[in-house]
Design a protein around this motif. Structure first.
Motif, mmCIF file in Angstrom:
data_model
loop_
_atom_site.group_PDB
_atom_site.id
_atom_site.type_symbol
_atom_site.label_atom_id
_atom_site.label_comp_id
_atom_site.label_asym_id
_atom_site.label_seq_id
_atom_site.Cartn_x
_atom_site.Cartn_y
_atom_site.Cartn_z
ATOM 1 N N UNK A 239 -0.868 -2.322 -9.396
ATOM 2 C CA UNK A 239 -1.568 -3.568 -9.734
ATOM 3 C C UNK A 239 -1.207 -4.664 -8.735
ATOM 4 N N UNK A 240 0.059 -4.736 -8.338
ATOM 5 C CA UNK A 240 0.471 -5.735 -7.339
ATOM 6 C C UNK A 240 -0.242 -5.496 -6.004
ATOM 7 N N UNK A 241 -0.416 -4.240 -5.623
ATOM 8 C CA UNK A 241 -1.176 -3.892 -4.422
ATOM 9 C C UNK A 241 -2.631 -4.348 -4.565
ATOM 10 N N UNK A 242 -3.233 -4.082 -5.720
ATOM 11 C CA UNK A 242 -4.607 -4.510 -5.974
ATOM 12 C C UNK A 242 -4.711 -6.033 -5.865
ATOM 13 N N UNK A 243 -3.746 -6.757 -6.408
ATOM 14 C CA UNK A 243 -3.773 -8.223 -6.380
ATOM 15 C C UNK A 243 -3.705 -8.736 -4.945
ATOM 16 N N UNK A 244 -2.903 -8.100 -4.100
ATOM 17 C CA UNK A 244 -2.829 -8.505 -2.692
ATOM 18 C C UNK A 244 -4.184 -8.296 -2.021
ATOM 19 N N UNK A 245 -4.819 -7.139 -2.268
ATOM 20 C CA UNK A 245 -6.162 -6.898 -1.705
ATOM 21 C C UNK A 245 -7.159 -7.931 -2.240
ATOM 22 N N UNK B 280 -7.440 2.321 -10.278
ATOM 23 C CA UNK B 280 -6.978 1.140 -9.546
ATOM 24 C C UNK B 280 -6.836 1.393 -8.058
ATOM 25 N N UNK B 281 -6.410 2.584 -7.678
ATOM 26 C CA UNK B 281 -6.270 2.886 -6.251
ATOM 27 C C UNK B 281 -7.633 2.976 -5.558
ATOM 28 N N UNK B 282 -8.667 3.344 -6.298
ATOM 29 C CA UNK B 282 -10.005 3.475 -5.714
ATOM 30 C C UNK B 282 -10.866 2.227 -5.884
ATOM 31 N N UNK B 283 -10.467 1.324 -6.764
ATOM 32 C CA UNK B 283 -11.268 0.126 -7.040
ATOM 33 C C UNK B 283 -11.152 -0.887 -5.904
ATOM 34 N N UNK B 284 -12.173 -1.712 -5.804
ATOM 35 C CA UNK B 284 -12.193 -2.805 -4.836
ATOM 36 C C UNK B 284 -12.151 -4.123 -5.587
ATOM 37 N N UNK B 285 -11.718 -5.141 -4.898
ATOM 38 C CA UNK B 285 -11.793 -6.498 -5.433
ATOM 39 C C UNK B 285 -13.259 -6.877 -5.590
ATOM 40 N N UNK B 286 -13.567 -7.647 -6.613
ATOM 41 C CA UNK B 286 -14.957 -8.090 -6.777
ATOM 42 C C UNK B 286 -15.398 -8.954 -5.606
ATOM 43 N N UNK C 86 2.557 5.959 -3.172
ATOM 44 C CA UNK C 86 3.638 6.916 -3.386
ATOM 45 C C UNK C 86 3.400 7.616 -4.723
ATOM 46 N N UNK C 87 3.592 8.914 -4.783
ATOM 47 C CA UNK C 87 3.291 9.651 -6.021
ATOM 48 C C UNK C 87 4.169 9.229 -7.196
ATOM 49 N N UNK C 88 5.256 8.529 -6.941
ATOM 50 C CA UNK C 88 6.142 8.055 -8.010
ATOM 51 C C UNK C 88 5.957 6.569 -8.300
ATOM 52 N N UNK C 89 4.880 5.994 -7.804
ATOM 53 C CA UNK C 89 4.674 4.560 -7.990
ATOM 54 C C UNK C 89 4.429 4.226 -9.459
ATOM 55 N N UNK C 90 4.786 3.024 -9.803
ATOM 56 C CA UNK C 90 4.544 2.531 -11.159
ATOM 57 C C UNK C 90 3.182 1.841 -11.183
ATOM 58 N N UNK D 106 0.834 -1.206 0.000
ATOM 59 C CA UNK D 106 0.000 0.000 0.000
ATOM 60 C C UNK D 106 0.870 1.258 0.000
ATOM 61 N N UNK D 107 1.915 1.245 0.814
ATOM 62 C CA UNK D 107 2.829 2.401 0.871
ATOM 63 C C UNK D 107 3.477 2.634 -0.491
ATOM 64 N N UNK D 108 3.919 1.554 -1.132
ATOM 65 C CA UNK D 108 4.536 1.660 -2.456
ATOM 66 C C UNK D 108 3.532 2.187 -3.484
ATOM 67 N N UNK D 109 2.321 1.639 -3.481
ATOM 68 C CA UNK D 109 1.309 1.993 -4.479
ATOM 69 C C UNK D 109 0.845 3.436 -4.335
#
Length: 195
Positions: free
Chosen positions: A37-43, A171-177, A28-32, A23-26
């Motif tokens: 996407x990796x953060x979303x996958x973990x959630x 992606x930052x605002x989306x939730x897992x289905x 960050x304003x310089x995140x890729x 979450x911290x990585x995602x």
């Protein structure tokens, strides 16, 4: 009370431990986009394990290196940097914002065909440079190459709804289905640490 296997509990703990750093990585304003996407996958993993006691499917993100120069020559314009970034990743996710959606990266795709809207009659989608980046049963997920905004085009009512100003924001605002389940349908996290 919802029960899951010991293996599912182990996977849930592993994903919960990864979550704060991801979450911290995602955020960050310089995140890729890859980090987001990796953060979303973990959630998504956490939500799937809590709901089903299993992982929905094996999900990962890999980097690919498509050559955009030929596509840009054919299209006659430069492809937006964020679109290039998402098309340089191989992944597949499902999420919910205003609409449920599937989003996939650029593996095994023809970039020029993703911009081809000749089959559509809607002026909004034919004007500008819209690239299909995903979809759902009700329509398509469209990226506006001019602005970087993401729209959902509902083909039943022939209307566009803006979902976000960028893929990052979406992606930052989306939730897992899986996370839209009721709390009583989910395995309670406090049960992970009971003896």
């Amino acid at each position: 009370m919802k029960e899951i296997s010991e293996n599912a509990k182990k996977l849930l703990i592993e994903n919960l431990e990864k979550l704060p750093y991801a979450e911290k990585q995602a955020k960050n304003k310089h995140s890729s986009l890859k980090q987001i996407i990796e953060y979303f996958i973990i959630k998504d993993n956490i939500a799937s394990l809590r709901l089903w006691g299993t992982l929905a499917e094996s999900k990962f993100v890999t980097t690919i290196n498509p050559d955009f120069s030929e596509a840009e020559k054919i299209l006659g314009f430069e492809i937006h940097p964020e679109l290039k970034e998402i098309l340089s990743l191989n992944f597949y996710i499902e999420g919910v914002l205003e609409y449920g959606f599937q989003l996939d990266g650029g593996n095994h795709m023809n970039i020029v065909q993703k911009f081809d809207k000749s089959n559509f009659k809607d002026n909004f989608i034919c004007c500008g440079h819209f690239c299909t980046i995903g979809g759902a049963v009700e329509g398509l997920l469209e990226f506006d190459n001019d602005t970087g905004a993401v729209y959902f085009w509902d083909w039943e009512v022939c209307e566009h709804d803006k979902m976000a100003d960028s893929v990052r924001e979406m992606l930052l605002n989306a939730k897992s289905i899986w996370s839209v389940a009721y709390e009583d349908e989910l395995f309670p996290l406090e049960d992970l640490y009971e003896k």
